[in-house]
Design a protein around this motif. Structure first.
Motif, mmCIF file in Angstrom:
data_model
loop_
_atom_site.group_PDB
_atom_site.id
_atom_site.type_symbol
_atom_site.label_atom_id
_atom_site.label_comp_id
_atom_site.label_asym_id
_atom_site.label_seq_id
_atom_site.Cartn_x
_atom_site.Cartn_y
_atom_site.Cartn_z
ATOM 1 N N UNK A 182 -10.083 -39.581 -16.547
ATOM 2 C CA UNK A 182 -10.188 -40.906 -16.936
ATOM 3 C C UNK A 182 -11.586 -41.288 -17.507
ATOM 4 N N UNK A 183 -11.784 -42.235 -18.436
ATOM 5 C CA UNK A 183 -13.104 -42.246 -18.927
ATOM 6 C C UNK A 183 -13.992 -43.100 -17.931
ATOM 7 N N UNK A 184 -15.175 -43.034 -17.696
ATOM 8 C CA UNK A 184 -16.118 -43.875 -16.979
ATOM 9 C C UNK A 184 -16.222 -45.319 -17.327
ATOM 10 N N UNK A 185 -16.781 -46.048 -16.433
ATOM 11 C CA UNK A 185 -16.785 -47.422 -16.707
ATOM 12 C C UNK A 185 -17.971 -47.849 -17.920
ATOM 13 N N UNK A 186 -17.621 -48.586 -18.501
ATOM 14 C CA UNK A 186 -18.506 -49.382 -19.485
ATOM 15 C C UNK A 186 -19.094 -50.755 -19.124
ATOM 16 N N UNK A 187 -20.265 -51.144 -19.668
ATOM 17 C CA UNK A 187 -20.752 -52.467 -19.248
ATOM 18 C C UNK A 187 -21.481 -52.886 -20.593
ATOM 19 N N UNK A 201 -28.809 -46.992 -13.358
ATOM 20 C CA UNK A 201 -28.930 -45.832 -14.418
ATOM 21 C C UNK A 201 -28.909 -46.038 -15.899
ATOM 22 N N UNK A 202 -27.788 -47.208 -16.055
ATOM 23 C CA UNK A 202 -27.400 -47.525 -17.520
ATOM 24 C C UNK A 202 -28.383 -48.297 -18.427
ATOM 25 N N UNK A 203 -29.289 -49.000 -17.397
ATOM 26 C CA UNK A 203 -30.599 -49.557 -18.083
ATOM 27 C C UNK A 203 -31.582 -48.969 -18.153
ATOM 28 N N UNK A 211 -25.525 -39.674 -19.149
ATOM 29 C CA UNK A 211 -24.659 -38.543 -19.168
ATOM 30 C C UNK A 211 -24.189 -37.947 -18.028
ATOM 31 N N UNK A 212 -25.102 -37.564 -17.318
ATOM 32 C CA UNK A 212 -24.699 -37.082 -15.652
ATOM 33 C C UNK A 212 -23.771 -38.112 -14.916
ATOM 34 N N UNK A 213 -24.247 -39.385 -14.984
ATOM 35 C CA UNK A 213 -23.828 -40.391 -14.246
ATOM 36 C C UNK A 213 -22.247 -40.643 -14.825
ATOM 37 N N UNK A 214 -22.190 -40.615 -16.100
ATOM 38 C CA UNK A 214 -20.872 -40.759 -16.625
ATOM 39 C C UNK A 214 -19.848 -39.921 -16.163
ATOM 40 N N UNK A 223 -10.273 -38.311 -9.113
ATOM 41 C CA UNK A 223 -10.158 -37.986 -7.637
ATOM 42 C C UNK A 223 -10.671 -36.741 -7.455
ATOM 43 N N UNK A 224 -11.616 -36.186 -8.221
ATOM 44 C CA UNK A 224 -12.370 -34.849 -8.016
ATOM 45 C C UNK A 224 -13.560 -35.245 -7.073
ATOM 46 N N UNK A 225 -14.205 -34.223 -6.461
ATOM 47 C CA UNK A 225 -15.341 -34.465 -5.534
ATOM 48 C C UNK A 225 -16.385 -34.605 -6.751
ATOM 49 N N UNK A 226 -17.343 -35.599 -6.446
ATOM 50 C CA UNK A 226 -18.525 -35.489 -7.252
ATOM 51 C C UNK A 226 -19.255 -34.130 -7.120
#
Ligand code: ADE
Length: 231
Positions: A182-187, A201-203, A211-214, A223-226
């Protein structure tokens, strides 16, 4: 890409055709056309369906009617047609539509979508005219029109030019770019609202970190381990 939708209700697509990505795709030379089975029926009084042999509720779209409509559009035997063109019957029990299938369909030069109504198609349509059967979910719709629109929507937005911004369909939920996660969250603005703040990080303006955070967020949602933090 040329998409032909066979339907008893071409007017049902009126709203859909005005969606921005559909208009965008058509402006880029892609084509979306409709064939009304009823316009080509060999039967009198515009008949297209019949009661099922063996009895039971509902009506079944006739094989001779579907053949006549396909022949009228392609001037060839539909048994031959499916060897060279993807002729997709929309059915509740077909292959489930997902992003990988959408990618596959978006790579085709031409698609034919057969919408059914009532109790669906005479089985011989599926056995001899269709190259594939596609389902948009394991539930039964009153007809294939909504399913055909879902397929067209998902496919057209993948085509170059449809979204205006070339990259917007690349990194999205279930895409290859995100390993089908699934996609990462947007703000967006405001950065602070009722005490709910946007992840720092987004700011930061730091593109590599963003990119890494996303990617990490997308994996978390799957559900995968980060990834472990860098030493
Ligand atoms: N026709 C009726 N129900 C359908 C479904 N769930 N998917 C595709 N076509 C359909």
């Amino acid at each position: 890409m040329e998409i032909d939708v066979f339907t008893l209700f071409p007017d049902a697509f009126g709203w859909f055709e005005h969606q921005r990505h559909v208009v965008g795709a058509i402006e880029h030379g892609h084509r979306l056309r409709y064939v009304n089975y009823r316009d080509h029926t060999p039967l009198s009084a515009g008949q297209v369906d019949d009661a099922p042999f063996g009895g039971g509720a509902g009506m079944v779209l006739r094989v001779d009617v579907v053949e006549a409509a396909l022949r009228a559009r392609y001037a060839t035997d539909p048994v031959e047609l499916r060897r060279t063109r993807r002729v997709i019957a929309l059915t509740p029990s077909g292959r489930l539509l997902d992003d990988a299938l959408v990618d596959e369909l978006a790579a085709a030069e031409a698609l034919t979508l057969l919408s059914g109504r009532y109790e669906g198609f005479d089985q011989r349509v599926l056995d001899h005219f269709a190259s594939d059967q596609v389902s948009i979910g394991r539930y039964v719709l009153a007809g294939g029109e909504l399913a055909a629109m879902v397929v067209c929507d998902a496919v057209l937005r993948k085509l170059p030019g449809a979204l205006g911004h070339e990259h917007s369909a690349l990194e999205e939920s279930y895409s290859k770019a995100l390993d089908r996660a699934p996609e990462y969250p947007h703000y967006t603005r405001p950065a602070e609202f009722r005490g709910w703040s946007v992840p720092e990080v987004l700011l930061s303006g730091h593109h590599a970190r963003i990119h890494d955070w996303r990617l990490a967020q997308s994996r978390l949602r799957a559900g995968a381990a980060p990834d472990p933090p860098l030493a």
